[in-house]
Write a protein that holds these residues in place. Structure first.
Motif, short mmCIF file in Angstrom:
data_model
loop_
_atom_site.label_atom_id
_atom_site.label_comp_id
_atom_site.label_asym_id
_atom_site.label_seq_id
_atom_site.Cartn_x
_atom_site.Cartn_y
_atom_site.Cartn_z
N ASP A 138 80.85 67.24 -0.01
CA ASP A 138 79.47 66.90 -0.37
C ASP A 138 78.59 66.90 0.88
O ASP A 138 79.03 66.56 1.97
CB ASP A 138 79.42 65.52 -1.03
N ASP A 139 77.33 67.29 0.68
CA ASP A 139 76.29 67.25 1.72
C ASP A 139 76.55 68.22 2.87
O ASP A 139 76.00 68.05 3.97
CB ASP A 139 76.13 65.82 2.29
N VAL A 140 77.38 69.25 2.66
CA VAL A 140 77.61 70.27 3.68
C VAL A 140 76.68 71.45 3.43
O VAL A 140 76.71 72.04 2.33
CB VAL A 140 79.08 70.72 3.69
N LYS A 141 75.88 71.78 4.41
CA LYS A 141 74.93 72.89 4.27
C LYS A 141 75.54 74.22 4.67
O LYS A 141 75.31 75.25 4.03
CB LYS A 141 73.69 72.62 5.14
N GLN B 118 71.90 61.44 7.96
CA GLN B 118 72.58 60.31 7.31
C GLN B 118 73.94 60.71 6.75
O GLN B 118 74.84 59.88 6.62
CB GLN B 118 71.71 59.75 6.18
N ALA B 119 74.10 62.00 6.39
CA ALA B 119 75.35 62.46 5.77
C ALA B 119 76.45 62.72 6.80
O ALA B 119 77.62 62.83 6.44
CB ALA B 119 75.09 63.73 4.96
N VAL B 120 76.08 62.82 8.08
CA VAL B 120 77.06 63.19 9.11
C VAL B 120 78.20 62.18 9.18
O VAL B 120 79.38 62.55 9.21
CB VAL B 120 76.37 63.32 10.49
N GLU B 121 77.86 60.91 9.21
CA GLU B 121 78.88 59.88 9.37
C GLU B 121 79.89 59.89 8.22
O GLU B 121 81.10 59.76 8.42
CB GLU B 121 78.23 58.50 9.48
#
Length: 443
Positions: A89-92, A268-271
């Motif tokens: 999830d949240d990977v571009k 915010q999604a990195v962590e």
């Protein structure tokens, strides 16, 4: 006695002793300005370092180096891992690169350059933010993209003993390549373990965008997987290595990647992504973890500077204490009259606390304004001082002093607290004055 009357009374009393009150306010302003300017050094250096980190690398970038198996052996990243990363999830984007395990020489006529070479999957690179300064992306196997510095470092072939480079490493004007590289055919010369060489013709169709920093260079060459296979077929080794101890490549060997980077949709999604990868025993690195360490160090530093600056305010509070003590002594008859007509001791205390608060607030506001002026002067003059006295250029975008609004509020609050406590004892003393003694001026 209403608040309006109390303020009027305080203002009249302050006017009677202008010089003493002014000097007390000045001491408070100096203490407050010292506190803000001192702490602003920590805030400024913190902001400069974080800004550098933000510019040098994307904050949404996560580097993935390898995965540890059950036997605690590190395994290189392959296509199976790439598919897993892309499903998170949240990977571009997930970029992957294979490095050519030798540094080929690229020749265009009499001009040549030795450059690092990478196999790049451009669709994901574009999603991650890869841009060109001119030209287009490759759509054929023999088409390549070169780094922004590639044309600048392309030098004319010279005789032995002739140095085509300046002291700073740039190519001298007479030996530099002139004209456009787009559409030019370049010969990539590679060698094997027996020092035999072969040339592979490639066409330059694009030049990468200039790096964010002026001092950064990028002369890399981005080739297709087809070209890498041609090199491996010539060398007979994985990645075109020329190391003697390198084993020969086996048919059907699993493809692995040397550089893998995951780009999140937002900071915010990195962590969250990093936590998932760590749980699966991937070795990762992201700028967010580095920023956490930097933030912790500078937070401690800023707290320390604020505490040191507070000492100056405590010293200034001695002057406020002295001023308020003398005010109580001088206004003993007024206090006696107020008590005689039925004034509440709490009201008397409030009047003196209000006066000390006014002195602190005015001093704090004046000190804050002075601190902003000093900060601007320091940021303007410091680079000139470093350059003229030490003959060194200061770091680009260095911010030595920075005053956020939160620092101003914290400093004003500390100043008010210190001044109120300084006036507390004299105010308490005023409430204990005997009416008859006050009328006789016998305190």
């Amino acid at each position: 006695m209403t608040l309006k009357d109390q303020i009027k009374f305080v203002r009249q009393n302050m006017k009677k002793n202008k010089s003493r009150v002014f000097m007390t306010m000045l001491a408070t302003a100096i203490g407050c300005a010292f506190l803000i300017v001192l702490a602003s050094v920590g805030f400024g250096l913190h902001k400069s370092i974080i800004q550098d980190l933000m510019e040098d690398r994307l904050v949404t970038e996560i580097e993935v180096h390898a995965q540890m198996d059950d036997k605690e052996n590190y395994k290189a990243i392959n296509d199976r891992h790439i598919e897993y990363f892309e499903a998170l999830d949240d990977v571009k984007a997930v970029t992957r690169r294979q490095m050519l395990q030798q540094t080929p020489v690229y020749e265009i006529g009499k001009y040549n350059i030795q450059a690092n070479t990478l196999v790049t999957f451009f669709p994901e690179e574009v999603k991650a933010g890869f841009e060109l300064s001119e030209g287009r992306l490759p759509d054929k196997a023999n088409e390549i993209v070169v780094g922004y510095s590639f044309p600048e470092e392309l030098a004319y072939e010279v005789e032995d003993g002739v140095n085509p480079y300046n002291e700073d490493g740039t190519v001298k004007e007479e030996y530099a390549f002139k004209g456009s590289l787009i559409g030019k055919t370049v010969q990539m010369e590679v060698k094997d373990r027996k020092d035999s060489t072969t040339a592979i013709p490639l066409t330059i169709v694009g030049i990468a965008k200039k790096p964010a920093k002026d001092w950064m260079t990028n002369s890399d060459v981005f080739i297709s997987e087809s070209v890498l296979k041609d090199v491996e077929a010539f060398t007979g080794t994985r990645g075109g290595s020329v190391e003697v101890e390198e084993e020969e490549m086996k048919d059907g060997e699993e493809k692995t990647y040397d550089q893998v980077k995951i780009y999140a949709d937002n900071v915010q999604a990195v962590e969250g992504i990093v936590e998932k990868l760590d749980a699966d025993k991937y070795e990762t690195y992201s700028i967010v973890s580095e920023m956490k360490q930097v933030n912790m160090i500078f937070t401690i530093m800023k707290i320390g500077l604020i505490l040191v600056g507070t000492i100056a305010l405590i010293i200034a509070s001695i002057g406020i204490y002295n001023t308020m003590t003398m005010a109580v002594t001088e206004r003993a008859p007024d206090i006696g009259i107020m008590k005689a007509i039925g004034a509440n001791p709490g009201t008397i205390k409030k009047i003196f606390l209000l006066e000390s608060s006014c002195i602190g607030l005015i001093g704090a506001l004046a000190g804050t304004a002075a601190a902003y002026g000093v900060s601007l002067a320091v940021n303007f003059s410091l680079p000139l001082v470093v350059e003229n006295i030490f003959n060194e250029a200061p770091p680009e975008n260095l911010l030595f002093s920075y005053i956020p609004w939160t620092l101003s509020l914290i400093s004003i609050a500390i100043c008010l607290i210190v001044t109120v406590f300084s006036g507390w004892r004299p105010a308490q003393r005023a409430t204990r004055i005997d009416v008859l003694q006050a009328m006789r001026r016998e305190i």
